[in-house]
Design a protein around this motif. Structure first.
Motif, PDB file in Angstrom:
ATOM      1  N   TRP A 157      43.756  39.329  41.661  1.00  0.00           N
ATOM      2  CA  TRP A 157      44.903  39.189  42.556  1.00  0.00           C
ATOM      3  C   TRP A 157      45.785  38.046  42.078  1.00  0.00           C
ATOM      4  N   SER A 158      47.098  38.198  42.252  1.00  0.00           N
ATOM      5  CA  SER A 158      47.997  37.105  41.871  1.00  0.00           C
ATOM      6  C   SER A 158      49.269  37.144  42.711  1.00  0.00           C
ATOM      7  N   ASP A 159      49.721  35.971  43.078  1.00  0.00           N
ATOM      8  CA  ASP A 159      50.986  35.811  43.794  1.00  0.00           C
ATOM      9  C   ASP A 159      52.108  35.423  42.831  1.00  0.00           C
ATOM     10  N   LYS A 160      51.751  35.220  41.531  1.00  0.00           N
ATOM     11  CA  LYS A 160      52.718  34.699  40.561  1.00  0.00           C
ATOM     12  C   LYS A 160      52.940  35.614  39.359  1.00  0.00           C
ATOM     13  N   HIS A 161      51.962  36.461  39.028  1.00  0.00           N
ATOM     14  CA  HIS A 161      52.015  37.232  37.792  1.00  0.00           C
ATOM     15  C   HIS A 161      51.783  38.709  38.095  1.00  0.00           C
ATOM     16  N   ARG A 162      52.286  39.567  37.206  1.00  0.00           N
ATOM     17  CA  ARG A 162      52.232  41.006  37.445  1.00  0.00           C
ATOM     18  C   ARG A 162      51.135  41.704  36.647  1.00  0.00           C
ATOM     19  N   SER A 163      50.521  41.043  35.690  1.00  0.00           N
ATOM     20  CA  SER A 163      49.443  41.643  34.915  1.00  0.00           C
ATOM     21  C   SER A 163      48.553  40.531  34.376  1.00  0.00           C
ATOM     22  N   ALA A 185      37.910  31.300  51.568  1.00  0.00           N
ATOM     23  CA  ALA A 185      38.906  30.407  50.973  1.00  0.00           C
ATOM     24  C   ALA A 185      39.772  31.092  49.925  1.00  0.00           C
ATOM     25  N   GLN A 186      39.281  32.166  49.319  1.00  0.00           N
ATOM     26  CA  GLN A 186      40.042  32.792  48.233  1.00  0.00           C
ATOM     27  C   GLN A 186      41.435  33.274  48.665  1.00  0.00           C
ATOM     28  N   PRO A 187      41.572  34.041  49.754  1.00  0.00           N
ATOM     29  CA  PRO A 187      42.927  34.474  50.132  1.00  0.00           C
ATOM     30  C   PRO A 187      43.858  33.306  50.456  1.00  0.00           C
ATOM     31  N   LEU A 188      43.322  32.255  51.058  1.00  0.00           N
ATOM     32  CA  LEU A 188      44.137  31.099  51.414  1.00  0.00           C
ATOM     33  C   LEU A 188      44.657  30.369  50.182  1.00  0.00           C
ATOM     34  N   ASN A 215      38.486  41.194  51.525  1.00  0.00           N
ATOM     35  CA  ASN A 215      38.815  39.833  51.962  1.00  0.00           C
ATOM     36  C   ASN A 215      40.325  39.626  52.046  1.00  0.00           C
ATOM     37  N   PHE A 216      41.060  40.230  51.130  1.00  0.00           N
ATOM     38  CA  PHE A 216      42.507  40.036  51.087  1.00  0.00           C
ATOM     39  C   PHE A 216      43.220  40.894  52.136  1.00  0.00           C
ATOM     40  N   ASP A 264      39.353  49.507  50.393  1.00  0.00           N
ATOM     41  CA  ASP A 264      38.382  48.455  50.718  1.00  0.00           C
ATOM     42  C   ASP A 264      36.971  48.880  50.320  1.00  0.00           C
ATOM     43  N   LEU A 265      36.580  50.060  50.772  1.00  0.00           N
ATOM     44  CA  LEU A 265      35.259  50.624  50.454  1.00  0.00           C
ATOM     45  C   LEU A 265      35.492  51.883  49.639  1.00  0.00           C
TER      46      LEU A 265
END
Length: 307
Positions: free
Chosen positions: A152-158, A222-225, A239-240, A301-302
């Motif tokens: 997962w990333s909030d800054k990069h696309r790949s 803590a990961q999503p935060l 989680n996300f 999710d599952l």
């Protein structure tokens, strides 16, 4: 050997939970006979409570069989609710969901027969639990589903967009750290030493780390935060999405390996009870895999097991 730098931020959470009993001091009385009667009553109540605890619902015909997961896990609840509503009646049992607070509480309830089973852990996590709690008696009865797991990333696309020295979170326990390393190797960001067991690998088993990734170990909550503060996070989709983060932030998600499949975990003492044999059969029913493949309540999710 790895060239990573590891950061271990404090989450402010307690290291564990204490479980015990509250002792109440008996009121003093001048009447010896009354005190003796009270003592007999207390002893009888304790004996009755012990007798009740020795009979698990797992042994009682027609009892409701409770399958647990951690509180707040909507997708896992949806799965157990589906089994209880659509599948369990065909096997002559009643199944319902209950959420509990933490891993130790969940596994203790299964081991002691308070509940019939849990569907929240893979074999490697169960091994960790049993190693830490040698009095627990549990076993994995059957795989049920795979969790969505990705980068997962909030800054990069790949993955290839990650810069040199990127900060990447892995989960802080050994079993899920191994899955994170498997993911990064699949993404082409690291390689692991030849011959290493991919399902038990640690950062010490990294052979090459060309982007000089810095690893930040965080727990599940803590990961999503931390997503906005890091370059990428290797973690579970559930989680996300539970934290309200859209899957547009998921930049790499290969098919998860069945080695990390969620298991229906049961108490070893009751594995031969008719109730538990029927429960295992219900979770093995093909309708469960069809539900996982098609129902929007668990989509992403599952995931169903590999065909």
């Amino acid at each position: 050997m790895s060239t990573d730098q590891t950061t271990r931020p404090s989450t402010g959470e307690p290291a564990g939970h204490e479980h015990g009993f509250t002792l109440r001091r008996r009121r003093r009385t001048p009447w010896v006979l009354g005190g003796a009667a009270a003592a007999v009553a207390v002893a009888a109540a304790a004996l009755l409570a012990t007798t009740r605890q020795e009979t698990s619902p797992n042994e009682v015909a027609g009892a409701t069989l409770v399958v647990v997961s951690q509180e707040g896990q909507a997708a896992e609840k949806a799965l157990v609710d589906f089994v209880g509503r659509e599948v369990a009646p065909r096997y002559g049992i009643e199944v319902e969901f209950r959420g509990l607070a933490d891993s130790t509480q969940l596994n203790r309830a299964v081991s002691e027969g308070e509940v019939a089973g849990t569907v929240y852990q893979h074999r490697l996590w169960l091994d960790q639990v049993l190693e830490a709690n040698p009095d627990f008696r549990e076993e994995a009865a059957t795989p049920v589903y795979r969790w969505g797991f990705g980068l997962w990333s909030d800054k990069h696309r790949s993955p290839q967009d990650l810069p040199d020295g990127a900060k990447v979170s892995l989960l802080a326990d050994p079993a899920n750290e191994a899955q994170g390393l498997w993911l990064l190797e699949r993404a082409g960001l690291i390689t692991l030493e030849e011959g290493v067991d991919r399902w038990r690998a640690t950062r010490d088993d990294i052979a090459t780390n060309p982007k000089n990734l810095q690893f930040v170990l965080l727990d599940f909550g803590a990961q999503p935060l931390a997503l906005r503060d890091l370059d990428a996070v290797a973690g579970y989709t559930l989680n996300f999405t539970t934290a309200g983060i859209g899957q547009d932030k998921l930049i790499f998600a290969p098919t998860p390996p069945d080695e990390f499949a969620a298991q229906l975990t049961i108490g070893s003492r009751w594995k031969d009870e008719e109730n538990i044999r029927k429960l295992v059969a219900a979770f093995r029913d093909p309708a469960v895999q069809e539900f996982l493949a098609t129902d929007p309540a668990v989509k992403g999710d599952l995931l169903p097991l590999a065909g």
